[in-house]
Structures are given as C-alpha cells and as structure tokens.
Scaffold this active site. Structure first.
Site, short mmCIF file in Angstrom:
data_model
loop_
_atom_site.label_atom_id
_atom_site.label_comp_id
_atom_site.label_asym_id
_atom_site.label_seq_id
_atom_site.Cartn_x
_atom_site.Cartn_y
_atom_site.Cartn_z
CB SER A 146 -12.34 17.97 -17.57
OG SER A 146 -11.26 16.98 -17.25
CE1 TYR A 159 -15.82 14.00 -18.52
CE2 TYR A 159 -13.36 14.34 -18.57
CZ TYR A 159 -14.48 14.45 -17.94
OH TYR A 159 -14.47 15.01 -16.86
N1 LIG Z 1 -13.68 13.74 -10.64
C1 LIG Z 1 -12.82 14.00 -11.27
O1 LIG Z 1 -11.73 13.84 -11.23
C2 LIG Z 1 -13.25 15.24 -12.25
C3 LIG Z 1 -12.20 15.91 -13.02
C4 LIG Z 1 -12.38 16.91 -14.02
C5 LIG Z 1 -13.89 17.30 -14.18
N2 LIG Z 1 -14.80 16.61 -13.70
C6 LIG Z 1 -16.20 17.03 -13.83
O2 LIG Z 1 -16.85 17.54 -12.92
C7 LIG Z 1 -18.14 17.18 -12.66
C8 LIG Z 1 -18.67 16.56 -11.51
O3 LIG Z 1 -17.97 15.36 -11.48
P1 LIG Z 1 -18.03 14.34 -10.10
O4 LIG Z 1 -16.41 13.79 -9.88
O5 LIG Z 1 -18.58 15.11 -8.91
O6 LIG Z 1 -19.00 13.35 -10.28
P2 LIG Z 1 -19.90 12.09 -9.69
O7 LIG Z 1 -19.69 11.29 -10.71
O8 LIG Z 1 -19.25 12.15 -8.39
O9 LIG Z 1 -21.12 13.07 -9.72
C9 LIG Z 1 -21.98 13.63 -10.63
C10 LIG Z 1 -23.29 13.70 -10.24
O10 LIG Z 1 -24.01 13.96 -11.51
C11 LIG Z 1 -25.08 13.44 -11.73
N3 LIG Z 1 -25.66 13.18 -13.12
C12 LIG Z 1 -24.88 12.31 -13.98
N4 LIG Z 1 -25.45 12.30 -15.17
C13 LIG Z 1 -26.58 13.46 -14.90
C14 LIG Z 1 -27.53 13.76 -15.86
N5 LIG Z 1 -27.80 13.28 -17.11
N6 LIG Z 1 -28.54 14.70 -15.43
C15 LIG Z 1 -28.57 15.16 -14.16
N7 LIG Z 1 -27.63 14.50 -13.20
C16 LIG Z 1 -26.42 13.83 -13.69
C17 LIG Z 1 -25.01 12.06 -10.91
O11 LIG Z 1 -26.00 11.49 -10.58
C18 LIG Z 1 -24.04 12.54 -9.63
O12 LIG Z 1 -24.88 12.75 -8.52
C19 LIG Z 1 -18.53 16.49 -13.92
O13 LIG Z 1 -19.14 17.58 -15.03
C20 LIG Z 1 -17.07 15.83 -14.41
O14 LIG Z 1 -16.99 15.51 -15.60
C21 LIG Z 1 -14.59 15.47 -12.80
#
Ligand SMILES: NC(=O)c1ccc[n+]([C@@H]2O[C@H](COP(=O)([O-])OP(=O)(O)OC[C@H]3O[C@@H](n4cnc5c(N)ncnc54)[C@H](O)[C@@H]3O)[C@@H](O)[C@H]2O)c1
Length: 269
Positions: A146, A159
């Site tokens: 991130s 985080y």
């Molecule tokens: N959305 C953002 O703005 C953003 C920004 C930077 C980084 N990220 C990172 O990108 C990645 C994906 O984020 P996203 O926005 O798609 O999130 P999201 O919440 O839309 O999807 C996350 C997915 O991960 C699954 N998940 C959560 N905990 C889990 C676990 N313990 N075991 C297995 N699966 C699990 C959830 O069920 C979901 O399907 C994450 O690592 C997040 O930290 C997101």
C-alpha cells in the site's frame, strides 16, 4: 491475450475487489487461476462470481476457501489447484484488511494483532504455501502492500506497520529466491475504488462536516491527495501493474516497490 498464456496464478482475496480484478485481468491474458478467499457464505459467493468471470474468458479456475492466517488450509488450497492445473507460476499475496482505529497508542491489542496476522503473516503463509509449487522455470511473487507501506498512515499504524513489513519480507525473499529465477516485488496502491474505501464509514471519516456523505463528497477530499486529477485509481490500474510483474516482460525486475497511486506519495504539500 498472450502475455500470461498457460501460466497458473495463485491469488488470495480473489473473491472481491482487487483480487477478483487481478484474476480477471490475468485470465484475459491467458492465465489460469487458483483463487482463494475466506471460508463462509460471503467468501464462497465471491469466489463463485470470480470463477464465472474467469471461465467466461475461456480460462480454467480452481477455487478454494482458506483464511490466510491458516497455513494448513492454504497448503490444501495450493495442492488442490496444482492437482488440477499442474503447477504455480505466479503468487499474488493480495488478501488484506484495513481498519482505522485511531492513534497508535490507543489501538487495542486485538486490532493490532488482526492486521499483523492477516496482512503480514498471511502474506508469509501464502508465499510459504506457494513457493514449493513454483515451476522449475522460475516464477514471480507479488505481495500487495500500500502507499501506507511507504509512508505513515495516521490513525491506522497497525495497517501501515504491516504494509511496511511486507516490503522487508519481499526484499528478503528476492535475495533468497533470485538464483532460482524467482522474482519478488511489492505493489503499492494508493486509494482504490473497492469496498475497502468506498463505504459509508470511510465517507463519514473523510467528511465529518456532513450528515450522510456520499462517494462524491469523499472524492473531494481524496482528490486533494493526488497529483493526477482523480480521487482514487481503479482496480484494473493495479491489476495492470500486477500483470507486468507477473509476466515475462518484467523478467529482470526483482526487489521493486511499484507504486500505483496517481502521484499521492510524490505530492509536495
Ligand atoms: N482499496 C484500497 O484503497 C487499497 C489501497 C492499498 C492497498 N490495498 C490492499 O489491497 C489488497 C486488496 O484490497 P481490496 O481493496 O481489494 O479489499 P476488499 O476488502 O475489497 O477485498 C479483500 C478480499 O480479501 C479477503 N480477505 C480478507 N481477509 C482475509 C483472510 N484472512 N483470508 C483470506 N481472504 C481474506 C476478503 O474476503 C475480500 O474478498 C489488500 O491487501 C489491501 O490492504 C487496498
């Protein structure tokens, strides 16, 4: 549609958000997918939809439920996938959670541990489960960090700490696996248009001045954080970075932190 022909990609958190987007984008380029998400109705329904989208592209997909905190369940998921698809060429450790509990010194131990367990230990577990199955030809490991893995994130230090820590994991893995032609890189999205950001709690946090703020209200705040004139990037923009790092186009790229943030981390206040 040939940048990933017949490569098998393991993706965690593939039942929603960016994980689903990575599965679809890589399948568009010819990849087959091992898709993992949480056990339970939400995870299973999410995986079913990802499966439908990947199969509609004519590619194969094996879905499995596993909590990334459960190394044994991840091992089983990989074994099931390899039995069907042959091997693993690419690992995308994407599953993660983001909470905003407040200043570092006020965070509950439970909230702290949850972030470390899922975002850091979960990525480590994913790599451990997948690396043994990587094909002899080498491979690519991509850990989703991130912008909070590059700079601090006030109000969510658990985080930010977990997302910095995966960079240390990736840099070390890059050293350990380089001679086997296995590359290891991290991707650092800024705000992305998934449920993690586009939800009422986040809107309320970004716009405490409004009673029932909308995505458009939140966008005004987020747009001020970026250089390019957008409030957030779309999942596919991050998937395109993942695609580059997964494909042979990046065959000599390892140990990189690739930022996809519309300029957020470069903005001069
Ligand atoms: N959305 C953002 O703005 C953003 C920004 C930077 C980084 N990220 C990172 O990108 C990645 C994906 O984020 P996203 O926005 O798609 O999130 P999201 O919440 O839309 O999807 C996350 C997915 O991960 C699954 N998940 C959560 N905990 C889990 C676990 N313990 N075991 C297995 N699966 C699990 C959830 O069920 C979901 O399907 C994450 O690592 C997040 O930290 C997101």
């Amino acid at each position: 549609m040939s940048r990933m022909t017949d490569k098998v990609v393991l993706i965690t958190g593939a039942g929603a958000g960016m994980g689903r987007s990575h599965a679809v984008r890589l399948a568009e380029e010819g990849a087959d997918i091992i898709a993992v998400d949480l056990p339970g109705e939400v995870g299973e329904q999410g995986l079913a939809e990802t499966s439908r989208l990947v199969q509609a592209l004519g590619r194969s997909i094996v879905t499995a439920t596993a909590d990334v905190r459960d190394h044994g369940a991840l091992d089983d998921a990989v074994a099931t996938g390899v039995a069907r698809l042959g091997s693993v060429d690419v690992i995308v450790a994407n599953a993660g959670i983001c909470e905003t509990p407040g200043p570092s010194w006020t965070i509950d131990e439970e909230v702290w541990n949850r972030a470390i367990d899922i975002n850091l230990t979960g990525a480590w577990n994913t790599v451990k489960a997948g690396v043994a199955a990587l094909s002899a030809a080498g491979g690519s490991v991509i850990i989703i960090s991130s912008t909070a893995g590059i700079s601090g994130a006030a109000g969510r230090s658990q985080y930010s700490a977990s997302k910095h820590a995966v960079v240390g994991l990736a840099r070390t893995l890059a050293n350990e696996l380089g001679r086997q032609s296995i590359r290891v890189n991290t991707v650092h999205p800024g705000a992305v248009g998934t449920d993690m950001v586009l939800n009422p709690e986040t809107f309320a946090r970004l716009r405490p001045d409004l009673v029932a703020p909308t995505a458009a209200d939140a966008a005004e705040v987020l747009r001020a954080n970026t250089l390019l004139p957008v409030p957030w990037v779309e999942s596919v923009d991050v998937s395109n970075a993942v695609l580059f790092l997964a494909s042979d186009e990046s065959r000599y790229v390892t140990g990189l932190q690739m930022v996809v943030d519309a300029g957020q981390t470069q903005k001069v206040a």
